[in-house]
Design an enzyme around this catalytic site. Structure first.
Site, PDB file in Angstrom:
ATOM      1  N   ASP A 107     -26.665  38.045  -7.706  1.00 50.28           N
ATOM      2  CA  ASP A 107     -25.453  37.025  -6.874  1.00 50.28           C
ATOM      3  C   ASP A 107     -24.128  38.390  -7.041  1.00 50.28           C
ATOM      4  O   ASP A 107     -23.151  38.224  -6.509  1.00 50.28           O
ATOM      5  CB  ASP A 107     -25.131  35.455  -6.841  1.00 50.28           C
ATOM      6  CG  ASP A 107     -26.211  34.749  -6.212  1.00 50.28           C
ATOM      7  OD1 ASP A 107     -27.203  35.324  -4.916  1.00 50.28           O
ATOM      8  OD2 ASP A 107     -26.678  33.922  -6.310  1.00 50.28           O
ATOM      9  N   ASP A 135     -34.971  31.668  -1.084  1.00 49.57           N
ATOM     10  CA  ASP A 135     -34.181  31.395  -1.733  1.00 49.57           C
ATOM     11  C   ASP A 135     -34.559  30.754  -2.868  1.00 49.57           C
ATOM     12  O   ASP A 135     -35.640  29.542  -2.155  1.00 49.57           O
ATOM     13  CB  ASP A 135     -32.560  31.161  -1.137  1.00 49.57           C
ATOM     14  CG  ASP A 135     -31.588  31.479  -2.637  1.00 49.57           C
ATOM     15  OD1 ASP A 135     -31.925  32.114  -3.342  1.00 49.57           O
ATOM     16  OD2 ASP A 135     -30.332  31.866  -2.055  1.00 49.57           O
TER      17      ASP A 135
END
Length: 729
Positions: free
Chosen positions: A546, A476
């Site tokens: 997301d 990430d």
């Protein structure tokens, strides 16, 4: 195939369906003659004839007195009468930015050139050719090697440039494109992918106009906001007809992509590093490689352009082209527990997933340092003993006992002030002297341009991956760059940071993958904030957004498919009400929307009903049946969610013996209009059985008459899916 015709001094770069023609004028000026549908190797001297223009500079060429702004330069420069955007600006030894490049030499090579320290397309198993075209400006003190590789079957040409200092003094690169070419622009649109966090890669289409249409990033990442891709499409082009150019960059940092239309309606298309956040001091004898650009041309509309890009990605782009690649079906712990977990909770989570068909359980953020929230511990990649007193051993053993692998989350590029690493090395973050660095999401960015920083993170991550049986890493990156400065770089080189940062990140990933070849890496950046061909070279799938809401994902996945194949998009079936939008959608719709992508789940299985668990088992069986088609088949966009309340797409297997069609409604409607959906890519002679309808129809009928689709009654956000199976297969 690449050929050089000595009489016309022309290079012909040919793929199966396209031609790209470069011509050298008698005075060694290198010009761009043509890029488009395949043509014979005829002399194009009559086309784009240079001309003298009133109130314009003039130069003497082999054909007389001509105006530089009327020439189609293959790699244009600044300051010698071409007032359009240059592809390169170098400040030479004399302190001037005025450049002029002339032909020096060329070679036609076998295979692909290596783009030093950067991701790039490679040969795989196909025999390929590369043109090396060398231009020189002896006054400014540099030469440029332009590289073109033809990927014939994909109708793709890759381009990059290598610039070399040929003087005894440093020179300064102030702007540098990977590719530049000119086209007639009288009737073209620019199509780009814009968005934000949780709303990535929405399609935006607008006419080219006089002046500059440009997209860029100066965030240190390719970004959620604007993707390093554009289509230049005829105004009349549709998904399935018309001329379309596609251009993208194999790079994950700051970029600029522009189309400039001049007063003669010629458009100059350029892509490369963003000059606002880039410059480079090039020492004597040193070289600099640009990122590689991908160019394609299609006469079969936007779908044809996308399929070319999908094919070159799956056949020639690093990990995406691995013939043994298998995308695991994962479940991620994030939305099930966020930071609030411990060993007992993780073990129960794993046991709840047993028997569903899931491959891998991924433990997300919260396992390291003393991480209970997002204020601490980034940079401390060691086990959080209070949460996990037995390390990861018991958790991984539980995964194995229940037939699953174990994966883990890292955010390697970031550092928290509240961390052991920051206490030991406060100067390792990106910062400027005399300015307090700005935090975002309570974190700072590590200066990956520094080798000692890369070495430290490599050692920490290696220790975890070496000591534990981990098969999967989610990588990430959750903030963008500010305070662009490095304590290691001298004062005059601070604008090198953004590019050096990306080189450091690529180097770290490459080292880890070489050390741990069995580990599958997935990319993520606040969702889809770094979804680009650069990351896909190393990580063959990326967390698309997301936002896992099925209705929102229709636009996100539809837009992403303009450049990237569905198998590179990660799509998870998640909990309802959805954690990002609060929307409730049917389990069937969530599964149908995610099926064509790299598939997985994002919820607490222990809270699901037996009916939902049965649906998961069925979805996974279905996905297994479709895996080869998803990885190697052809994707078609059928109905745009940006233009209608519907969305429809189709995947067809490589041998046209199987297809999958998905239709979803973003909103409900009373007495909905019947839909006759015309399919694409089928074999017109085959009979396809459609089990959901209990009928069989020919490919010709399904493509020309259509598939009758009815919206389910009294279901919000409904969807339907159809399998097409060759009856003779």
């Amino acid at each position: 195939m690449i050929t050089y015709e000595h009489d016309s001094r022309a290079f012909y770069l040919e793929t199966d369906n396209t031609s790209y023609v470069i011509r050298i004028l008698n005075d060694s000026i290198v010009t761009h003659s043509y890029y488009g549908a395949k043509i014979p190797r005829e002399d194009l001297a009559y086309y784009n004839v240079p001309a003298a223009i009133n109130f314009s500079a003039s130069i003497q060429t082999g054909s007389g007195c001509n105006s530089p702004e009327a020439l189609r330069y293959e790699y244009p420069t600044f300051g010698r009468g071409d007032y359009r955007s240059p592809a390169v600006i170098v400040q030479g030894c004399d302190g001037s930015d005025v450049n002029e490049l002339r032909y020096l030499s060329h070679r036609i090579l076998s295979g692909t050139p290596k783009v030093a320290d950067l991701p790039h397309l490679d040969t795989n198993t196909d025999p390929l050719q590369t043109l090396e075209l060398v231009l020189e400006d002896p006054v400014s003190g540099y030469e440029v090697c332009l590289y073109y590789t033809t990927f014939d079957a994909c109708d793709v040409i890759s381009r990059h440039a290598v610039i070399r200092n040929i003087t005894d003094s440093p020179i300064q690169i102030k702007a540098l494109c990977s590719a530049s070419f000119d086209i007639e622009s009288s009737d073209f649109d620019m199509i780009t992918l814009q968005g934000s966090w949780a709303r990535e890669r929405h399609v935006e289409r607008y006419p080219l106009h006089h002046g500059v249409s440009a997209i860029s990033s100066r965030r240190g990442a390719s970004s959620h906001q604007l993707n390093p891709f554009a289509a230049i499409a005829e105004r009349s082009a549709t998904e399935h007809s018309g001329a379309v150019y596609g251009i993208s960059l194999i790079y994950s940092g700051d970029f600029r992509l522009a189309a400039e239309v001049d007063h003669f309606d010629t458009a100059r298309i350029q892509i490369g590093l963003n000059p606002e956040t880039f410059s480079w001091t090039l020492n004597p004898g040193a070289v600099f490689h640009t990122p590689e650009a991908i160019l394609t041309y299609s006469q079969t509309g936007l779908n044809g352009m996308s399929q070319n890009l999908h094919n070159v990605c799956r056949q020639h782009l690093g990990k995406c082209a691995d013939p043994n690649l298998k995308h695991p079906i994962i479940i991620n712990s994030w939305e099930a527990m966020y930071f609030d977990f411990n060993e007992a909770k993780m073990i129960q989570f794993i046991k709840d997933c047993a028997g569903l068909g899931i491959d891998t359980v991924v433990m997300d953020d919260g396992w390291f340092g003393h991480r209970d929230d997002d204020f601490t511990s980034l940079g401390d990649w060691f086990i959080y003993d209070r949460k996990l007193p037995n390390g990861l051993t018991h958790i991984i053993e539980t995964c194995r006992q229940n037939g699953m692998n174990f994966g883990i989350w890292f955010e390697p590029e970031m550092i928290s002030r509240d961390s052991e690493l920051f206490k030991a090395h406060p100067d390792w973050c990106i910062h400027l002297p005399h300015r307090e660095p700005i935090e975002s999401r309570h974190q700072l960015i590590l200066d990956m341009s520094r080798p000692e920083v890369v070495d430290c993170i490599f050692e920490q991550m290696s220790k975890i991956l070496r000591n534990y049986d981990i098969s999967y890493v989610k990588w990430d990156m959750n903030r963008h760059m500010t305070d662009n400065g490095s304590a290691l770089l001298p004062q005059g080189c601070q604008n090198e940071l953004a590019h050096r940062y990306m080189l450091g990140v690529y180097h770290l990933i490459a080292r880890l993958e070489a050390q741990f070849p069995h580990v599958f890496f997935e990319g993520c950046s606040g969702g889809g904030g770094r979804f680009d061909f650069g990351m896909l070279y190393y990580m063959p799938q990326i967390w698309t957004s997301d936002d896992s809401d099925a209705v929102e994902r229709l636009k996100i996945q539809y837009g992403t498919s303009f450049a990237y194949p569905p198998c590179t998009m990660v799509a998870h079936v998640s909990a309802c009400p959805n954690h990002q939008t609060g929307r409730t959608t049917p389990m069937e719709t969530r599964g149908n929307v995610a099926q064509i992508c790299s598939f997985g789940y994002e919820f607490d299985v222990g809270r699901l009903s037996e009916e939902d668990k049965a649906a998961i088992r069925s979805q996974i069986i279905k996905h297994r049946q479709m895996e080869d088609m998803i990885n190697h088949g052809t994707f078609y966009r059928l109905v745009s969610p940006f233009e209608t309340a519907l969305c429809a797409w189709q995947m067809v297997s490589k041998h046209q013996n199987q297809a999958f069609v998905m239709v979803a409604w973003q909103t409900g409607a009373p007495q909905p209009k019947p839909l006759y959906l015309k399919l694409h890519g089928l074999d017109p002679t085959k009979q396809y059985h459609i089990p959901q309808l209990g009928i069989a129809r020919s490919g010709a009928t399904l493509m020309h008459v259509g598939l009758a689709v009815t919206m389910p009654a009294n279901v919000d956000h409904a969807s339907v899916a159809f399998d097409l199976i060759d009856q003779q297969a």
